[in-house]
Design an enzyme around this catalytic site. Sequence first.
Site, PDB file in Angstrom:
ATOM      1  N   ALA A 294       0.830  -1.212   0.000  1.00  0.00           N
ATOM      2  CA  ALA A 294       0.000   0.000   0.000  1.00  0.00           C
ATOM      3  C   ALA A 294       0.864   1.262   0.000  1.00  0.00           C
ATOM      4  O   ALA A 294       1.866   1.334   0.700  1.00  0.00           O
ATOM      5  CB  ALA A 294      -0.906  -0.007   1.223  1.00  0.00           C
ATOM      6  N   PHE A 295       0.452   2.226  -0.813  1.00  0.00           N
ATOM      7  CA  PHE A 295       0.981   3.591  -0.738  1.00  0.00           C
ATOM      8  C   PHE A 295      -0.171   4.413  -0.146  1.00  0.00           C
ATOM      9  O   PHE A 295      -1.017   4.913  -0.877  1.00  0.00           O
ATOM     10  CB  PHE A 295       1.367   4.102  -2.129  1.00  0.00           C
ATOM     11  CG  PHE A 295       2.590   3.431  -2.711  1.00  0.00           C
ATOM     12  CD1 PHE A 295       2.573   2.099  -3.074  1.00  0.00           C
ATOM     13  CD2 PHE A 295       3.768   4.148  -2.892  1.00  0.00           C
ATOM     14  CE1 PHE A 295       3.703   1.476  -3.604  1.00  0.00           C
ATOM     15  CE2 PHE A 295       4.901   3.533  -3.423  1.00  0.00           C
ATOM     16  CZ  PHE A 295       4.872   2.205  -3.773  1.00  0.00           C
ATOM     17  N   ASP A 296      -0.200   4.492   1.169  1.00  0.00           N
ATOM     18  CA  ASP A 296      -1.384   5.083   1.800  1.00  0.00           C
ATOM     19  C   ASP A 296      -1.552   6.561   1.448  1.00  0.00           C
ATOM     20  O   ASP A 296      -2.666   7.079   1.490  1.00  0.00           O
ATOM     21  CB  ASP A 296      -1.319   4.898   3.315  1.00  0.00           C
ATOM     22  CG  ASP A 296      -1.640   3.450   3.715  1.00  0.00           C
ATOM     23  OD1 ASP A 296      -2.365   2.781   2.959  1.00  0.00           O
ATOM     24  OD2 ASP A 296      -1.171   3.007   4.766  1.00  0.00           O
ATOM     25  N   GLU A 299      -1.556   6.505  -3.064  1.00  0.00           N
ATOM     26  CA  GLU A 299      -2.698   5.815  -3.661  1.00  0.00           C
ATOM     27  C   GLU A 299      -4.035   6.294  -3.092  1.00  0.00           C
ATOM     28  O   GLU A 299      -5.031   6.353  -3.803  1.00  0.00           O
ATOM     29  CB  GLU A 299      -2.583   4.301  -3.429  1.00  0.00           C
ATOM     30  CG  GLU A 299      -1.523   3.640  -4.280  1.00  0.00           C
ATOM     31  CD  GLU A 299      -1.286   2.174  -3.915  1.00  0.00           C
ATOM     32  OE1 GLU A 299      -0.653   1.473  -4.697  1.00  0.00           O
ATOM     33  OE2 GLU A 299      -1.704   1.729  -2.823  1.00  0.00           O
ATOM     34  N   VAL A 376      -7.287   4.479   7.404  1.00  0.00           N
ATOM     35  CA  VAL A 376      -7.052   3.893   6.092  1.00  0.00           C
ATOM     36  C   VAL A 376      -7.552   2.452   6.167  1.00  0.00           C
ATOM     37  O   VAL A 376      -6.828   1.540   6.544  1.00  0.00           O
ATOM     38  CB  VAL A 376      -5.563   3.950   5.708  1.00  0.00           C
ATOM     39  CG1 VAL A 376      -5.362   3.482   4.272  1.00  0.00           C
ATOM     40  CG2 VAL A 376      -5.019   5.363   5.883  1.00  0.00           C
ATOM     41  N   ASN A 378      -8.515  -0.634   7.499  1.00  0.00           N
ATOM     42  CA  ASN A 378      -8.403  -1.311   8.802  1.00  0.00           C
ATOM     43  C   ASN A 378      -7.513  -0.574   9.787  1.00  0.00           C
ATOM     44  O   ASN A 378      -7.571  -0.824  10.988  1.00  0.00           O
ATOM     45  CB  ASN A 378      -7.843  -2.729   8.584  1.00  0.00           C
ATOM     46  CG  ASN A 378      -6.541  -2.724   7.811  1.00  0.00           C
ATOM     47  OD1 ASN A 378      -6.483  -2.199   6.692  1.00  0.00           O
ATOM     48  ND2 ASN A 378      -5.500  -3.276   8.381  1.00  0.00           N
ATOM     49  N   TYR A 379      -6.665   0.346   9.290  1.00  0.00           N
ATOM     50  CA  TYR A 379      -5.633   0.950  10.126  1.00  0.00           C
ATOM     51  C   TYR A 379      -5.951   2.403  10.450  1.00  0.00           C
ATOM     52  O   TYR A 379      -6.560   3.096   9.654  1.00  0.00           O
ATOM     53  CB  TYR A 379      -4.302   0.947   9.378  1.00  0.00           C
ATOM     54  CG  TYR A 379      -3.253   0.081  10.041  1.00  0.00           C
ATOM     55  CD1 TYR A 379      -3.106  -1.242   9.682  1.00  0.00           C
ATOM     56  CD2 TYR A 379      -2.411   0.594  11.026  1.00  0.00           C
ATOM     57  CE1 TYR A 379      -2.144  -2.040  10.276  1.00  0.00           C
ATOM     58  CE2 TYR A 379      -1.450  -0.199  11.615  1.00  0.00           C
ATOM     59  CZ  TYR A 379      -1.320  -1.516  11.241  1.00  0.00           C
ATOM     60  OH  TYR A 379      -0.370  -2.302  11.826  1.00  0.00           O
ATOM     61  N   HIS A 428       4.826  -6.825   8.405  1.00  0.00           N
ATOM     62  CA  HIS A 428       4.744  -5.751   7.416  1.00  0.00           C
ATOM     63  C   HIS A 428       5.500  -4.550   7.951  1.00  0.00           C
ATOM     64  O   HIS A 428       5.936  -4.549   9.103  1.00  0.00           O
ATOM     65  CB  HIS A 428       3.282  -5.405   7.114  1.00  0.00           C
ATOM     66  CG  HIS A 428       2.524  -4.957   8.323  1.00  0.00           C
ATOM     67  ND1 HIS A 428       1.962  -5.835   9.221  1.00  0.00           N
ATOM     68  CD2 HIS A 428       2.272  -3.729   8.822  1.00  0.00           C
ATOM     69  CE1 HIS A 428       1.382  -5.166  10.201  1.00  0.00           C
ATOM     70  NE2 HIS A 428       1.566  -3.882   9.985  1.00  0.00           N
ATOM     71  N   ASP A 437      10.634  21.060   4.187  1.00  0.00           N
ATOM     72  CA  ASP A 437      11.233  22.129   3.388  1.00  0.00           C
ATOM     73  C   ASP A 437      11.765  23.146   4.388  1.00  0.00           C
ATOM     74  O   ASP A 437      11.029  23.983   4.903  1.00  0.00           O
ATOM     75  CB  ASP A 437      10.146  22.705   2.473  1.00  0.00           C
ATOM     76  CG  ASP A 437      10.687  23.742   1.523  1.00  0.00           C
ATOM     77  OD1 ASP A 437      11.828  24.212   1.727  1.00  0.00           O
ATOM     78  OD2 ASP A 437       9.954  24.102   0.583  1.00  0.00           O
TER      79      ASP A 437
END
Length: 630
Positions: A294-296, A299, A376, A378-379, A428, A437
């Site tokens: 996943a790219f939370d 994505e 996100v 389940n998390y 995971h 910045d």
Amino acid sequence: MTAHPLDPLTADEFRAAAAVLRRDRGVDERWRFASIELREPAKDLVRTFAPGDPVRREARVTCWSRDEGTTYKALVSLTDDAVLAWDAVPGEQANMTLDEWHEAHEALIAHPDVIAALAKRGITELDLVLIDTWAYGHSLIPAEFQDRRVGWTDVWRRSTPMGNPYANPVDGLHFVVDMNTLELLRIEDDAPPVGGSPMGEYRPDLVPGLVQRSDVKALEILQPEGPSFALDGNELRWQNWSMRLGFNYREGLVIHRVGYRDGDATRPIAHRLSFAEMVVPYRDPSPDHHRRTAFDIGEWGLGFMTTSLELGCDCLGDIAYVDAVLHDSRGEPYTIGNAICLHEEDDGVLWKHVDERAGAEVRRSRRMVVSFHATVANYEYLIYWRFYQDGTIECEVRATGIMVTSSFDGEAPPTGTVVDDQTYAPFHQHFIVARMDMEIDGPENTVVVSESEAVPVSDANPYGLALVQRSRPLLTESDGKQDYDWAGQRGWKVVNRARLNRLGTPTGYKLVASASFPALVDRNSPIMARAGVIDHTLWVTPYKEEERWPAGEFCNQSRGSAGLPQWTTADRSIADTDIVLWHVFGIHHIPRPEDWPVMPVDTVSFSLKPWGFFDRNPALDVPPNPGRCH
Ligand SMILES: [Cu+2]
């Protein structure tokens, strides 16, 4: 009326951005808006902005037609009601949208083949089923579907209408779905393990035999004079700190223009702080988990995933909330109430000394907390930026929620932890990329790496006690790729070599990393190709407006190499210039039995600590706790 050029887009501005593209570029109802966000104005305009100055507003838009499929990027002038740029980005898929997630569930749950597959497993109460779509990486998509926008789904089942769907994995059953046509492309239906009878409920009424503890007395935070911070539009001021709050679909909270008042002047520290990516590869090659990379942020978007906060539960004390406005895939705005929480916290002792004659001098530490929570699927990720009286900035992430699990028969797989009856949670990792910045006393900064070194015994060091610091400036981007090293206590300072403190050394802030871990990924793996950013603790780049997303702008179905690994091949100078610091940190999550059925928070953090930024302890002027100490 726009108060400041960095203010997030308003509901009217979201509508206007969508309307311009509908009018001028034929964006009709068959299109989806993946993202609409403020194009932040040039930094020099922001630095010199004075209230009342005219503000030109622009929006960046990414959208695509569900029929034709090509992704388009647009730049829209809201001030001039015109499209400034309109570019096709063939071969790239825009981020997933919440609307698709919901619509994929609705379409699949009504599909006869899905109903039949569920019935085969004895699941007929469709109201209890959750079909949870994940994005997945290009190389794992079946060859015949590579040109489509595809989702890959898990199936979960609630035991009761209010039960936890993630308590009951429907093992081995996954659907591949075309997210544009909502067509079911493929059913993966592997014979499920017999499994066991796990208890995955966390609501007290659903946990069998749970008796809540009765010895918890009320704890109230009282601030009879009100909080010590002030919010003026999106500008937050607290004691010597000042900053501006922003919000967008992808990063969620953005903190701009962080400065600290020192004497008569407010000294800049950072132009912009945010989370730019979060990569969560599951390290279990089984068919139920091998597509989980996943790219939370790239994505799904931390902003889109942000949830409303509740007083007394999420935050305690005298709270100010800030709402966030985002948009759905039709470009219609909506409001996330109480999206950002602002409050002060007591933080124990700040400094103290007891002198045998003068007695005790003790000051309590207080911190200003700016936080938001994202769910996100389940998390949960709870994100806290904390500003302290001694000039420290601390960023903490708490991961909680429900772990993904699978059932197994016989021996547990070696790639997970058994957390319940014949149930395991795969290993995971959560790699978070903070984008900072920096602007220490002005835009032109340099990063210095420092390490401690024990000096060998010699005539000058007869007892072997000497310890020295070896420091060197990082001059180019290849130098700027840095890894944590415990053995040498490696650290990094962002300094302004043109600005010296009272002691004659450059003013600076130190990045204190405390949650770095090696990627432990095969170099040839697809996830390393897509998320090369996870390979280093630190990256340093010269600021470029378009370099915002460290694993690429289009992570969804990405093939790889975009973002930091690609930009830094130019090996540009990073000395005495406007630099961006990218810090990779997070959780190497080897699940514990105690993480089930709902995880107590797993907490990770890093700090930015003044290092010669001030001439001495800047918190000498903190008074004793009002009304308590003397
Ligand atoms: Cu985890």
